[in-house]
Design an enzyme around this catalytic site. Structure first.
Site, PDB file in Angstrom:
ATOM      1  N   ALA A 170       0.806  -1.235   0.000  1.00  0.00           N
ATOM      2  CA  ALA A 170       0.000   0.000   0.000  1.00  0.00           C
ATOM      3  C   ALA A 170       0.834   1.277   0.000  1.00  0.00           C
ATOM      4  O   ALA A 170       0.268   2.372   0.040  1.00  0.00           O
ATOM      5  CB  ALA A 170      -0.998   0.043   1.155  1.00  0.00           C
ATOM      6  N   ALA A 171       2.164   1.165  -0.088  1.00  0.00           N
ATOM      7  CA  ALA A 171       2.979   2.384  -0.118  1.00  0.00           C
ATOM      8  C   ALA A 171       2.639   3.244  -1.335  1.00  0.00           C
ATOM      9  O   ALA A 171       2.496   4.466  -1.230  1.00  0.00           O
ATOM     10  CB  ALA A 171       4.462   2.022  -0.128  1.00  0.00           C
ATOM     11  N   GLY A 172       2.494   2.612  -2.495  1.00  0.00           N
ATOM     12  CA  GLY A 172       2.138   3.360  -3.703  1.00  0.00           C
ATOM     13  C   GLY A 172       0.759   3.978  -3.601  1.00  0.00           C
ATOM     14  O   GLY A 172       0.536   5.114  -4.045  1.00  0.00           O
ATOM     15  N   ASP A 173      -0.175   3.245  -3.015  1.00  0.00           N
ATOM     16  CA  ASP A 173      -1.532   3.774  -2.850  1.00  0.00           C
ATOM     17  C   ASP A 173      -1.531   4.963  -1.901  1.00  0.00           C
ATOM     18  O   ASP A 173      -2.235   5.951  -2.115  1.00  0.00           O
ATOM     19  CB  ASP A 173      -2.457   2.680  -2.297  1.00  0.00           C
ATOM     20  CG  ASP A 173      -2.595   1.500  -3.243  1.00  0.00           C
ATOM     21  OD1 ASP A 173      -2.448   1.695  -4.465  1.00  0.00           O
ATOM     22  OD2 ASP A 173      -2.825   0.381  -2.757  1.00  0.00           O
TER      23      ASP A 173
END
Length: 325
Positions: free
Chosen positions: A263-266
């Site tokens: 979820a880092a990109g999100d």
């Protein structure tokens, strides 16, 4: 924050099942893992929750199954303050789910491998989203990803484009994009690998140095197809944006221990969207997004790791002018 940005997310729900291990199993091998966690996720829902926790007024449109995972994911969105009145249900397919294997590295970092079972996410039909044609002008931004049918992304993007509403597409997981979708995009936010897949240009970088010429070349290729602004995340090198002929580079936050990169990109995309909709400059929006993602990777799980505005502001010297208040 002054007027809250009003953002529509059309995307996926995925219940993440996370296994932490010291080594990935080889073919035919059984490994006794360290621990198991379960957490709501999905690229669409993750981005929606992140934007809501940062103060935006978010509406989520996606499809769930009639099951316990679906109930939990909807409830998590509601607890974040998201408008869930546009969530749809499929009578036969289960809610989307994934298996995430996290390998703990000797240096304290982690690597992940992810299997996603899309389930109800892939049963969305054009008829399901037709109501958005009349509603989409209400929003300041529309945010899309690739864990739902490409046809739906294209339809929604065209609805928004026709009404003059900016569109952000996070092209993950990587897939070829139809020209009619690219022509409707304001922002395209791939990582470096997705950028290469879409543009044919490898993004050059070494350590914290990013090759500006390669980023500009990728932006030019995609600009020919209608993409107005290209935002590329480049791992530990940070993120680069090309807009209106300008190149903006924002380094990653130093000294962050990555517990779970899920979820880092999100988190990054969600934070950037809130920032630009709130009127922050591109430089400040990128800096804010980097600090938000840094907090996310330092925690376990997808949605549970997404920080609030107060938590992000506390990590930034001087806070975040334009977002607090």
């Amino acid at each position: 924050m002054g007027k809250k940005p009003k953002i529509l997310v059309v995307g996926s729900f995925v219940m993440d099942q996370i296994v932490t291990t010291r080594v990935f199993p080889r073919q035919g091998q059984t490994i006794l893992a360290e621990r198991f966690n379960k957490a709501p996720g999905g690229k669409g829902a993750n981005q929606a929750v992140q934007m809501a926790r940062l103060g935006a007024q978010v509406t989520m449109c996606g499809k769930l199954g009639h099951d316990a995972n679906g109930d939990e994911m909807r409830r998590t969105c509601e607890e974040a303050g998201i408008d869930t009145s546009c969530i749809l249900y499929d009578d036969s397919a289960a809610s989307g789910c994934s298996v995430i294997i996290l390998e703990e590295q000797p240096n304290g970092g982690t690597e992940n491998r992810i299997l996603v079972v899309p389930g109800a996410n892939m049963t969305i039909t054009p008829e399901d989203v037709a109501f958005l044609k009349d509603r989409i002008a209400e929003f300041d931004l529309v945010v899309l990803q690739l864990e739902i049918p490409m046809e739906i992304n294209t339809i929604v993007a065209k609805y928004a484009h026709d009404k003059g509403v900016p569109v952000m597409l996070n092209p993950a997981p990587s897939a070829p994009l139809p020209e009619e979708l690219l022509a409707c995009l304001t922002y395209l936010s791939p990582n470096e690998h997705e950028a290469r897949d879409l543009s044919g240009v490898a993004i050059g970088h070494e350590g914290s140095h990013v090759d500006e010429a390669s980023v500009r070349a990728a932006a030019a290729k995609l600009g020919e197809k209608g993409v107005e602004k290209l935002l590329i995340t480049i791992g530990s090198a940070g993120a680069a944006l090309v807009e209106d002929g300008r190149f903006v580079l924002s380094p990653s936050v130093p000294g962050v221990k990555a517990i779970d990169p899920t979820a880092a990109g999100d988190s990054f995309v969600g934070a950037f969207c809130v920032a630009v909709c709130s009127g922050l400059s591109s430089e400040d929006a990128l800096r804010f997004a980097n600090h938000t993602a840094a907090l996310t990777v330092s925690r376990l799980g997808a949605m549970p790791s997404l920080p609030t505005l107060a938590e992000v502001a506390a990590t930034m010297p001087g806070g975040v002018s334009g977002l607090e208040g």
